[in-house]
Scaffold this motif. Structure first.
Motif, PDB file in Angstrom:
ATOM      1  N   LEU A 139       0.823  -1.208   0.000  1.00  0.00           N
ATOM      2  CA  LEU A 139       0.000   0.000   0.000  1.00  0.00           C
ATOM      3  C   LEU A 139       0.858   1.260   0.000  1.00  0.00           C
ATOM      4  O   LEU A 139       0.530   2.236  -0.676  1.00  0.00           O
ATOM      5  N   GLN A 140       1.955   1.251   0.739  1.00  0.00           N
ATOM      6  CA  GLN A 140       2.841   2.406   0.754  1.00  0.00           C
ATOM      7  C   GLN A 140       3.462   2.641  -0.621  1.00  0.00           C
ATOM      8  O   GLN A 140       3.592   3.789  -1.062  1.00  0.00           O
ATOM      9  N   GLN A 141       3.818   1.560  -1.313  1.00  0.00           N
ATOM     10  CA  GLN A 141       4.369   1.697  -2.660  1.00  0.00           C
ATOM     11  C   GLN A 141       3.315   2.255  -3.617  1.00  0.00           C
ATOM     12  O   GLN A 141       3.605   3.144  -4.424  1.00  0.00           O
ATOM     13  N   GLU A 142       2.101   1.750  -3.507  1.00  0.00           N
ATOM     14  CA  GLU A 142       1.019   2.255  -4.360  1.00  0.00           C
ATOM     15  C   GLU A 142       0.755   3.728  -4.061  1.00  0.00           C
ATOM     16  O   GLU A 142       0.499   4.514  -4.982  1.00  0.00           O
ATOM     17  N   HIS A 143       0.830   4.115  -2.800  1.00  0.00           N
ATOM     18  CA  HIS A 143       0.629   5.512  -2.405  1.00  0.00           C
ATOM     19  C   HIS A 143       1.702   6.399  -3.036  1.00  0.00           C
ATOM     20  O   HIS A 143       1.398   7.470  -3.573  1.00  0.00           O
ATOM     21  N   LEU A 155       1.013   6.687  -6.765  1.00  0.00           N
ATOM     22  CA  LEU A 155      -0.076   7.623  -7.013  1.00  0.00           C
ATOM     23  C   LEU A 155       0.395   9.063  -6.852  1.00  0.00           C
ATOM     24  O   LEU A 155      -0.017   9.939  -7.617  1.00  0.00           O
ATOM     25  N   ASP A 156       1.236   9.306  -5.883  1.00  0.00           N
ATOM     26  CA  ASP A 156       1.775  10.639  -5.669  1.00  0.00           C
ATOM     27  C   ASP A 156       2.525  11.112  -6.914  1.00  0.00           C
ATOM     28  O   ASP A 156       2.344  12.243  -7.369  1.00  0.00           O
ATOM     29  N   ALA A 157       3.340  10.233  -7.472  1.00  0.00           N
ATOM     30  CA  ALA A 157       4.084  10.572  -8.689  1.00  0.00           C
ATOM     31  C   ALA A 157       3.135  10.783  -9.875  1.00  0.00           C
ATOM     32  O   ALA A 157       3.323  11.709 -10.671  1.00  0.00           O
ATOM     33  N   ALA A 158       2.123   9.955  -9.984  1.00  0.00           N
ATOM     34  CA  ALA A 158       1.156  10.085 -11.084  1.00  0.00           C
ATOM     35  C   ALA A 158       0.373  11.392 -10.968  1.00  0.00           C
ATOM     36  O   ALA A 158       0.130  12.074 -11.968  1.00  0.00           O
ATOM     37  N   LEU A 186      -7.598  10.065  -8.749  1.00  0.00           N
ATOM     38  CA  LEU A 186      -6.308   9.638  -8.196  1.00  0.00           C
ATOM     39  C   LEU A 186      -6.125  10.154  -6.772  1.00  0.00           C
ATOM     40  O   LEU A 186      -5.656   9.423  -5.893  1.00  0.00           O
ATOM     41  N   LYS A 187      -6.522  11.393  -6.533  1.00  0.00           N
ATOM     42  CA  LYS A 187      -6.397  11.958  -5.196  1.00  0.00           C
ATOM     43  C   LYS A 187      -7.306  11.235  -4.204  1.00  0.00           C
ATOM     44  O   LYS A 187      -6.916  10.990  -3.056  1.00  0.00           O
TER      45      LYS A 187
END
Length: 68
Positions: free
Chosen positions: A16-20, A23-26, A44-45
């Motif tokens: 989940l932290q990696q996905e977070h 998403l931040d980068a996206a 995304l937000k």
């Protein structure tokens, strides 16, 4: 909580932290793009907020209760 359950939660937490972070980068990339899609940006937000809540929940599960 057993050691196996803790390992499962830690694995889920890392995912989940990696996905977070992804998403931040996206979100940052989409924000900087010309002609950005506001609806996609909002989605995304929203997903990022859901992930943040789930991460906090799992961290709470892994943190032992300490009575002061």
């Amino acid at each position: 909580m057993t050691a196996d359950e803790q390992n499962i939660l830690r694995t889920e937490l890392a995912r989940l932290q990696q996905e977070h972070r992804d998403l931040d980068a996206a979100i940052e990339a989409l924000s900087d793009a010309p002609g950005r899609d506001q609806i996609q940006l909002q989605r995304l937000k929203k997903r990022k907020l859901i992930l943040r809540d789930r991460i906090a929940f799992i961290e709470d599960q892994l943190t032992p209760d300490i009575i002061a």
